[in-house]
Design an enzyme around this catalytic site. Structure first.
Site, PDB file in Angstrom:
ATOM      1  N   LEU A 137      -6.127   3.511   2.962  1.00 47.72           N
ATOM      2  CA  LEU A 137      -6.065   3.335   1.514  1.00 47.72           C
ATOM      3  C   LEU A 137      -6.814   4.510   0.920  1.00 47.72           C
ATOM      4  O   LEU A 137      -8.034   4.517   0.859  1.00 47.72           O
ATOM      5  CB  LEU A 137      -6.770   2.056   1.110  1.00 47.72           C
ATOM      6  CG  LEU A 137      -5.903   0.816   1.200  1.00 47.72           C
ATOM      7  CD1 LEU A 137      -6.755  -0.414   1.324  1.00 47.72           C
ATOM      8  CD2 LEU A 137      -5.047   0.720  -0.042  1.00 47.72           C
ATOM      9  N   ASN A 197     -13.723   4.608   2.224  1.00 48.44           N
ATOM     10  CA  ASN A 197     -12.496   3.811   2.142  1.00 48.44           C
ATOM     11  C   ASN A 197     -12.386   3.075   0.834  1.00 48.44           C
ATOM     12  O   ASN A 197     -13.329   2.957   0.062  1.00 48.44           O
ATOM     13  CB  ASN A 197     -12.417   2.831   3.307  1.00 48.44           C
ATOM     14  CG  ASN A 197     -13.392   1.696   3.199  1.00 48.44           C
ATOM     15  OD1 ASN A 197     -13.314   0.896   2.281  1.00 48.44           O
ATOM     16  ND2 ASN A 197     -14.332   1.626   4.122  1.00 48.44           N
ATOM     17  N   CYS A 198     -11.197   2.585   0.587  1.00 56.44           N
ATOM     18  CA  CYS A 198     -10.923   1.859  -0.634  1.00 56.44           C
ATOM     19  C   CYS A 198     -10.330   0.511  -0.280  1.00 56.44           C
ATOM     20  O   CYS A 198      -9.112   0.365  -0.245  1.00 56.44           O
ATOM     21  CB  CYS A 198      -9.967   2.645  -1.507  1.00 56.44           C
ATOM     22  SG  CYS A 198     -10.576   4.284  -1.889  1.00 56.44           S
ATOM     23  N   VAL A 199     -11.143  -0.459   0.048  1.00 50.48           N
ATOM     24  CA  VAL A 199     -10.690  -1.844   0.071  1.00 50.48           C
ATOM     25  C   VAL A 199     -11.506  -2.570  -0.987  1.00 50.48           C
ATOM     26  O   VAL A 199     -12.393  -1.990  -1.593  1.00 50.48           O
ATOM     27  CB  VAL A 199     -10.855  -2.532   1.444  1.00 50.48           C
ATOM     28  CG1 VAL A 199      -9.876  -1.973   2.437  1.00 50.48           C
ATOM     29  CG2 VAL A 199     -12.269  -2.435   1.950  1.00 50.48           C
TER      30      VAL A 199
END
Lengths: 349, 78, 426
Positions: free
Chosen positions: C208, C241-243
């Site tokens: 992501l 990260n992109c969560v």
């Protein structure tokens, strides 16, 4: 404030009418507390009053459920209590079922708050834990004091409309509803403690018991796929560019229904993904990578399928509650059946 | 969703990357996909090759729909 | 490998010239920081704001949180492979400005950015309402594409934390903690009667935008490997990260990994904490199979008796978690899992996307779908324009009176899956 009016439901045994030999007695009303009602009343103190007790034999109740329940509900209704307490039933099976039935009916049919108590293995626990608050008790009446000490505070909160904490805090059996709470120790410490117990073969309690997933029997195969009307459905969030239905990027509350009649392919800039759980660049470049309209159209023209249904249904399956996606499908499947769709291809990311 | 469609009486095939989840949630006909961000594509291929790949996956799905199953079955793409 | 962490408590932050630490106050020269950040040509503008515990301040959209530290003795430097050159870290001495944090914000890059409220009902859900935050508001150059934008923002946070950490180099720590992991054979001899315990950390690597980095390597490209647990204290793992904001591990949490700390707390007493294993959560099924195989293999190879496994993110990584659970259990090793739940706003839905009977000991970080109403704050650092788009928000979730409704998902660190918080669910 007025005192909370409580009706108490107990069986013949706790009413000291008799044991199994008296289990056939029909419902009876007595004013004021009886048997364990005295302990309950004491625990409520000045805040509540047990105005009466409904007594019913366990055999009578279970052999004449409808009739017994009608009579009991009528007795309760006449006295218009704020609260019904049933039991606790500990591990007495028929008593547990009766307590659960009466408590559920009181809250569903009369709008009276209800609390009961039983041992986790009581069959009534399995039957009613999702519907009524059941305080987890020991397996025999020796646990009466414990049970009362937890039933009373929970009952008060229910009547007053206060927030009910998680099962582990309030002492009720899990209802299949997850409730957040703040623990005394941080998660990592709890994990280390749990591991140490597990290593020593000591009992430990998981915070999230694994669920049982239900199953559906497979439908018979499609006989002539080259004549079948086939629909495309996706949880990959493919939507017309700009996301006209504003489907959320995570935990979607809705799905979209989009007309793909005559479309040869999902072009970049016209279709995109609303899904927030994966890198969207590939799907945005070519949404057919998630929802294969181009290939389905080809197969339709070649006669490999009868036709491609002209609507597609799309939602975002990212942290979306299983319940929601179930409801979406229950909804759009009606149209699929009405329109004689014979097969569905569902794509997920 | 897959279970509700099947429950309503329409055979359904689930094309997905993470087949273990599909098995856990109870799909009966399952076709493995390429990768989560591009289940029916592969940006590393040329457009033509990519479409051939997509066509193979979809045809496997049609084959799955045309096949009787008694239990959860994964149909590998040839 | 032995590391000494020296803590310099920070009770307050102020702007001041020069940047320095005096009597527990961190003075920050905003111009110096701006100059440092603006060296990166990708950044069009940078501003510095301060947010203290208890203030009526909301920071959003939050990208990362980083703790200022400095390596004062031993090989390597902070954040090897990104800020410092590659060198194995985790031994010697490191100083920590405890109580201070660098927070990055600015125009949204992806959906998965969070909210930090410094007071009010939202504050109890984020650990960063209790830190003195130096907030960087970063604007990338307009033409920058999202991946580059993310890198620029990430590097600004790390560099600023290293710059501030440098102020602690010559200070005397108020308290010192020592952590030591012995090499395999020595550990076995020293603690021969104790059960052998390991920690498996699953790193978000679903691509992501970007992923977690280990010594500068994208975690999606690693095979499961072994670390001395002290390596993470020097920034061996960083977040890119992109969560969802609630359950991604900001760099700060990697530096302070609570599982590592709580395992060390009982190391040599209840068990021998032998090693940390890191693995990933990739989008290809073959990767998932390979990584879980390797993780179980490493656990077996280290002769572990018990393992804690922590997840990062949710959804398909639940499958990685279950694969790890099953395969490690199959080796005869006892496991405890740490995750969080997505049980729907009413809590009545399935919490995880996958399940397995071996997962019989689970610690929960709480239900991320729970809705919370956040009151209007006196000041917003960043912008509230995105509270409807970030994961956990929805269209028109901002009321006319300024209150915002979001799921806990949107709050940075709310349902930490490494157990950094106290939230759980039943």
């Amino acid at each position: 404030m007025n005192k909370i009016k409580v009706v108490h439901y107990i069986n013949q045994f706790f009413a000291q009418i008799g044991g199994e030999e008296m289990a056939h007695v029909p419902p009876e009303w007595r004013d004021g507390p009886v048997g364990p009602g005295l302990a309950l009343g004491a625990a409520f103190g000045e805040e509540a009053q047990i105005i009466g007790t409904v007594i019913c034999g366990d055999s009578y109740f279970n052999e004449n459920v409808e009739q017994a329940l009608d009579t009991i509900l009528e007795m309760v209704r006449q006295h218009q209590p704020d609260l019904l307490i049933a039991g606790p039933a500990f591990n007495a099976g028929r008593y547990g079922v009766a307590c659960g039935t009466v408590a559920k009916a009181a809250q569903d049919k009369l709008g009276v708050k209800a609390v009961t108590g039983m041992y986790v293995e009581n069959p009534g626990a399995d039957m009613f834990a999702q519907d009524v608050y059941i305080i987890s008790t020991r397996n025999s009446a020796a646990g009466m004091r414990d049970a009362v000490s937890r039933m009373v505070p929970l009952a008060k909160k229910l009547v007053k409309g206060e927030t009910i904490g998680a099962s582990a805090q309030e002492g009720y059996l899990p209802r299949g509803v997850r409730v957040n709470l703040f623990e005394k120790e941080r998660g990592s410490k709890r994990a280390v403690d749990m591991l140490v117990k597990k290593l020593k073969d000591q009992p430990f309690e998981t915070e999230y018991p694994m669920p049982n997933f239900d199953r559906v029997a497979p439908q018979p195969a499609v006989q002539n796929i080259n004549q079948a009307k086939v629909a495309l459905v996706t949880s990959g969030g493919i939507v017309p560019f700009g996301n006209p239905d504003r489907i959320e990027s995570s935990n979607a509350s809705r799905y979209g229904r989009y007309d793909i009649d005559g479309l040869m392919d999902l072009e970049e800039g016209k279709w995109a993904t609303a899904h927030g759980g994966y890198d969207p660049s590939y799907a945005n470049q070519d949404a057919d990578r998630v929802l294969p309209v181009d290939v389905m159209r080809e197969l339709e023209m070649e006669g490999k399928i009868g036709s491609l249904f002209h609507f597609t249904y799309s939602t975002v399956g990212n942290g979306t509650a299983v319940k929601s996606s179930k409801a979406f499908a229950e909804d759009f499947v009606k149209e699929l059946i009405q329109e004689n769709v014979q097969a569905v291809i569902l794509t997920s990311t | 969703m897959v279970k509700e469609i099947e429950r309503a009486g329409i055979p359904v095939v689930h094309i997905c990357t993470v087949t273990p989840i599909s098995l856990t949630v109870g799909a009966n006909r399952i076709v493995p996909a390429v990768a989560i961000p591009h289940p029916l594509g592969n940006p590393k291929l040329s457009r033509g090759e990519e479409k051939t790949l997509r066509r193979k996956i979809v045809q496997t799905a049609l084959k799955a729909l045309s096949t009787e199953v008694s239990d959860q079955t994964i149909f590998e793409v040839d | 490998m032995k590391l000494e962490l020296g803590y310099i408590p920070i009770h307050n932050i102020q702007f001041g010239d020069p940047s320095r630490v005096e009597d527990g106050v961190l003075y920050v020269n905003a111009e110096d920081i701006k100059t440092l950040i603006m060296k990166d040509e990708r950044v069009a503008s940078a501003e510095v704001e301060l947010a203290r515990p208890g203030e009526s301040v909301r920071i959003t959209p939050v990208k990362d949180v980083v703790e200022p530290r400095v390596k004062v003795d031993g090989p390597g430097g902070l954040f090897p492979g990104t800020v410092s050159r590659v060198k194995t870290v985790g031994s010697g001495k490191t100083h920590v400005l405890k109580g201070a944090a660098v927070v990055t914000t600015g125009r949204i890059v992806g959906f998965q950015e969070g909210i930090i409220d410094m007071s009010g009902p939202g504050a109890q859900y984020t650990p960063f309402s209790k830190t003195n935050n130096i907030v960087l508001i970063l604007r990338p150059r307009d033409e920058l594409e999202p991946h580059e934008h993310e890198v620029a923002v990430r590097m600004a946070g790390l560099k600023t934390a290293a710059y501030l950490g440098e102020l602690a180099r010559n200070l005397t720590p108020e308290t010192i903690e020592t952590f030591e992991t012995l090499p395999l054979k020595e550990g076995m001899e020293q603690y021969k009667d104790l059960p052998r315990v390991g920690y498996v950390q699953m790193l978000q690597s679903q691509g992501l935008l970007h992923d977690t980095y280990v010594y500068g390597v994208d975690a999606k490209q690693i095979l499961p490997t072994i670390l001395y647990p002290t390596e993470v204290m020097d920034g061996a793992i960083i977040s890119g990260n992109c969560v969802s904001a609630c359950d991604k591990n900001p760099t700060y949490v990697h530096q302070n990994n609570p599982i590592v700390h709580d395992l060390f707390a009982r190391h040599g007493k209840d068990f021998n904490f032998c090693a940390m294993i890191i693995t990933n959560e990739n989008v290809y099924l073959a990767d998932k199979a390979r990584s879980s195989d390797w993780t179980a293999k490493l656990c077996e190879f280290l002769s572990l008796d018990g393992v804690i496994v922590s997840e990062e993110g949710f959804g398909n990584p639940d499958t990685d978690l279950m694969m790890n659970a099953r395969k490690i259990t199959d080796k005869g090793i006892k496991i405890v899992l740490l995750t969080d739940e997505y049980a729907g706003q009413d809590g009545s839905s399935q919490s995880l996307a996958d399940a397995h009977v071996s997962a019989d000991a689970v610690v929960s970080g709480g239900n991320a779908n729970q809705v919370i109403t956040l009151p209007r704050m006196g000041k917003v650092i960043g912008s509230e324009a995105y509270v409807g788009t970030i994961a956990g928000g929805w269209d028109k979730n901002k009321q006319p009176d300024g209150t915002i409704m979001v799921e806990l998902q949107a709050i940075t660190g709310a349902t930490s899956e490494v157990g950094f918080g106290y939230l759980s669910a039943r």
